[in-house]
Design a protein around this motif. Sequence first.
Motif, PDB file in Angstrom:
ATOM      1  N   UNK A 159       0.783  -1.170   0.045  1.00  0.00           N
ATOM      2  CA  UNK A 159      -0.226   0.048   0.103  1.00  0.00           C
ATOM      3  C   UNK A 159       0.857   1.128   0.052  1.00  0.00           C
ATOM      4  N   UNK A 160       0.179   2.157  -0.395  1.00  0.00           N
ATOM      5  CA  UNK A 160       1.027   3.576  -0.257  1.00  0.00           C
ATOM      6  C   UNK A 160       1.920   3.909   0.908  1.00  0.00           C
ATOM      7  N   UNK A 161       1.136   3.764   2.238  1.00  0.00           N
ATOM      8  CA  UNK A 161       1.771   3.962   3.463  1.00  0.00           C
ATOM      9  C   UNK A 161       2.881   2.985   3.789  1.00  0.00           C
ATOM     10  N   UNK A 162       2.594   1.921   3.228  1.00  0.00           N
ATOM     11  CA  UNK A 162       3.885   0.974   3.324  1.00  0.00           C
ATOM     12  C   UNK A 162       4.965   1.324   2.476  1.00  0.00           C
ATOM     13  N   UNK A 163       4.888   1.706   1.233  1.00  0.00           N
ATOM     14  CA  UNK A 163       6.109   2.259   0.639  1.00  0.00           C
ATOM     15  C   UNK A 163       6.597   3.520   1.130  1.00  0.00           C
ATOM     16  N   UNK A 164       5.588   4.298   1.880  1.00  0.00           N
ATOM     17  CA  UNK A 164       6.498   5.471   2.479  1.00  0.00           C
ATOM     18  C   UNK A 164       7.246   5.244   3.713  1.00  0.00           C
ATOM     19  N   UNK A 166       9.375   2.969   4.115  1.00  0.00           N
ATOM     20  CA  UNK A 166      10.680   2.907   3.815  1.00  0.00           C
ATOM     21  C   UNK A 166      11.225   3.963   3.003  1.00  0.00           C
ATOM     22  N   UNK A 167      10.624   4.778   2.452  1.00  0.00           N
ATOM     23  CA  UNK A 167      10.969   6.028   1.676  1.00  0.00           C
ATOM     24  C   UNK A 167      11.253   6.831   2.781  1.00  0.00           C
ATOM     25  N   UNK A 168      10.707   6.963   3.891  1.00  0.00           N
ATOM     26  CA  UNK A 168      11.129   7.706   4.984  1.00  0.00           C
ATOM     27  C   UNK A 168      12.316   7.467   5.713  1.00  0.00           C
ATOM     28  N   UNK A 169      12.504   6.065   5.957  1.00  0.00           N
ATOM     29  CA  UNK A 169      13.770   5.777   6.658  1.00  0.00           C
ATOM     30  C   UNK A 169      14.306   4.390   5.890  1.00  0.00           C
ATOM     31  N   UNK A 170      15.074   4.978   4.609  1.00  0.00           N
ATOM     32  CA  UNK A 170      15.531   3.650   3.919  1.00  0.00           C
ATOM     33  C   UNK A 170      16.697   3.007   4.591  1.00  0.00           C
ATOM     34  N   UNK A 171      17.336   3.673   5.556  1.00  0.00           N
ATOM     35  CA  UNK A 171      18.632   3.015   6.417  1.00  0.00           C
ATOM     36  C   UNK A 171      18.169   1.925   6.778  1.00  0.00           C
ATOM     37  N   UNK A 172      16.780   1.703   7.251  1.00  0.00           N
ATOM     38  CA  UNK A 172      16.639   0.400   7.927  1.00  0.00           C
ATOM     39  C   UNK A 172      16.508  -0.814   7.024  1.00  0.00           C
ATOM     40  N   UNK A 198      23.162   1.280   7.023  1.00  0.00           N
ATOM     41  CA  UNK A 198      22.174   1.713   6.098  1.00  0.00           C
ATOM     42  C   UNK A 198      22.621   3.367   6.237  1.00  0.00           C
ATOM     43  N   UNK A 199      22.853   3.777   7.139  1.00  0.00           N
ATOM     44  CA  UNK A 199      23.049   5.266   7.383  1.00  0.00           C
ATOM     45  C   UNK A 199      24.225   5.536   6.395  1.00  0.00           C
ATOM     46  N   UNK A 200      25.447   4.777   6.607  1.00  0.00           N
ATOM     47  CA  UNK A 200      26.349   5.192   5.486  1.00  0.00           C
ATOM     48  C   UNK A 200      26.189   5.078   4.236  1.00  0.00           C
ATOM     49  N   UNK A 201      25.403   3.845   3.747  1.00  0.00           N
ATOM     50  CA  UNK A 201      25.171   4.009   2.361  1.00  0.00           C
ATOM     51  C   UNK A 201      24.176   5.076   1.824  1.00  0.00           C
ATOM     52  N   UNK A 202      23.182   5.422   2.877  1.00  0.00           N
ATOM     53  CA  UNK A 202      22.306   6.675   2.597  1.00  0.00           C
ATOM     54  C   UNK A 202      23.065   7.752   2.352  1.00  0.00           C
ATOM     55  N   UNK A 203      24.084   7.968   3.031  1.00  0.00           N
ATOM     56  CA  UNK A 203      25.115   9.258   2.946  1.00  0.00           C
ATOM     57  C   UNK A 203      25.851   9.119   1.620  1.00  0.00           C
ATOM     58  N   UNK A 204      26.640   7.795   1.664  1.00  0.00           N
ATOM     59  CA  UNK A 204      27.467   7.851   0.531  1.00  0.00           C
ATOM     60  C   UNK A 204      27.002   7.878  -0.948  1.00  0.00           C
ATOM     61  N   UNK A 205      25.735   7.416  -1.087  1.00  0.00           N
ATOM     62  CA  UNK A 205      25.277   7.240  -2.402  1.00  0.00           C
ATOM     63  C   UNK A 205      24.200   8.294  -2.489  1.00  0.00           C
ATOM     64  N   UNK A 206      23.927   9.200  -1.720  1.00  0.00           N
ATOM     65  CA  UNK A 206      23.063  10.112  -1.619  1.00  0.00           C
ATOM     66  C   UNK A 206      21.769   9.561  -2.054  1.00  0.00           C
ATOM     67  N   UNK A 207      21.060   8.611  -1.221  1.00  0.00           N
ATOM     68  CA  UNK A 207      19.909   7.879  -1.555  1.00  0.00           C
ATOM     69  C   UNK A 207      18.785   8.768  -0.857  1.00  0.00           C
ATOM     70  N   UNK A 208      17.830   9.336  -1.800  1.00  0.00           N
ATOM     71  CA  UNK A 208      16.687  10.113  -1.541  1.00  0.00           C
ATOM     72  C   UNK A 208      15.406   9.395  -2.303  1.00  0.00           C
ATOM     73  N   UNK A 209      14.776   8.538  -1.549  1.00  0.00           N
ATOM     74  CA  UNK A 209      13.595   8.048  -2.325  1.00  0.00           C
ATOM     75  C   UNK A 209      12.500   9.083  -2.373  1.00  0.00           C
ATOM     76  N   UNK A 210      11.690   9.155  -3.434  1.00  0.00           N
ATOM     77  CA  UNK A 210      10.805  10.115  -3.141  1.00  0.00           C
ATOM     78  C   UNK A 210       9.651  10.092  -2.266  1.00  0.00           C
ATOM     79  N   UNK A 211       9.254  11.350  -1.560  1.00  0.00           N
ATOM     80  CA  UNK A 211       8.224  11.085  -0.941  1.00  0.00           C
ATOM     81  C   UNK A 211       7.120  12.294  -1.456  1.00  0.00           C
ATOM     82  N   UNK A 212       7.386  12.918  -2.482  1.00  0.00           N
ATOM     83  CA  UNK A 212       6.419  13.816  -3.085  1.00  0.00           C
ATOM     84  C   UNK A 212       5.522  13.169  -4.011  1.00  0.00           C
ATOM     85  N   UNK A 213       4.369  13.562  -4.165  1.00  0.00           N
ATOM     86  CA  UNK A 213       3.403  12.692  -5.014  1.00  0.00           C
ATOM     87  C   UNK A 213       3.750  12.160  -6.329  1.00  0.00           C
TER      88      UNK A 213
END
Lengths: 218, 215
Positions: A159-164, A166-172, A198-213
Amino acid sequence: MSNLFPKSANKLPLQILIFIGLTTGIVLAGVTYYATPKYSRVGYAPTQPVPFSHALHAGQLGLDCRYCHSNVEKSGHSNVPTAQTCMNCHNQIKTDSPLLAPVRESYASGNPVPWSKIHQAPDYVYFNHSVHVARGVSCVSCHGQINEMEVVHHAKPLSMGWCLECHREPEKFVRDPKLVTNLDWKHPGGDAGQLEQGKKFVHDWNIQPPQSCSGCHR
Amino acid sequence: MRYAYLTLLFVVVSAVSVLGFRGSLSQRTPLEIFPDMDRQPKYKPQAESAFFADRRTDRPTPVGVVPFGRTALAPEAKFLAEDDHLYRGLAANGTPARGYPAGITVDAQFLERGQLKYTIYCAPCHGAVGDGNGITKQYGMGATPTYHDDRLRGTPEGDLYHTITAGKGNMLSYADKLEPADRWAVVAYVRALQRAQTGTPADVVPAHKSELGLK
């Protein structure tokens, strides 16, 4: 005249109120519990034309997911394999098994095996496998322990909530992309280790999953 | 009033017993209560079409289509997959080519790519070291050969490439899973496996000799 309603009737309005309150509560609880993809989708396991077992092929034989779902790293769509993929082995193994008759028939005629689709994002959602897999999101995060399933079932609500979540906290969830198809892998350091790496990957690769519609509804 | 509560209890119990719990396995297609624009009349990959007789949205290529072979590796010249060496493993005189096509450099990164692809697509049958003892041997695939014989050591690279592209005997084609550059990477890795089997102590890099207990 004074005896028309017994004395106990004085409590009736209150009792009716309590009853209505309780019923509403139960209906609300029922709706929250049932009217969500967590109930309506999770556990969906249609009967397939061939009783194909991931537990045997991916678990016991140890085939990599990409042996069959070979486009998952390259394209948005993760393909269900061709009959030829099965015949690579089944032209020599279990060559006359009646269970495999639809596969042989498909290989001979060129018509696809009519597999039922299990996971189905609505058409107004843009979903892409390759971005997720390339960034180290494992199949297990979205499909569950496929390598232990005799019959694939829908394991996550999608569901949309479920996708989000992870998109809010990809480091997990993100891990080394080499390990995406290893569904049994857990970070040896437990949750804390996962979070740190996870935090390291998110920082190094500049991971920014979309949260905008418009990221997912494009 | 007691009857009202009993009825309520009965309704709840029967509803739960009909609907079951979250996550229980079911054959029923998930309900779409408001199917607003969930299913739009557009074609998605591997989906079903009501229009074509064979019911496929993925259309097979009509007869006579010319391959369009432009790749990231060769952005301009390889327009029509006309490079025989890269796409068919053939030398100018039509025999299997020796060596790798121009534009491919065999380095550590290329071999790593080959190793990854080999492990996914070849190791189940040919085994991790190419001795033909993959997992499928235990289930009755006895025909898988080892790479470590003189014929396969001496065969041109173009021939190995052709085996992957078109298959050979009981082994079917892997062309749909490996694009041409990946096939060459696998060929390079097969060569590396063959080389590893014929290695001698003299091949070991001096820095690693002590690890192996060599002088």
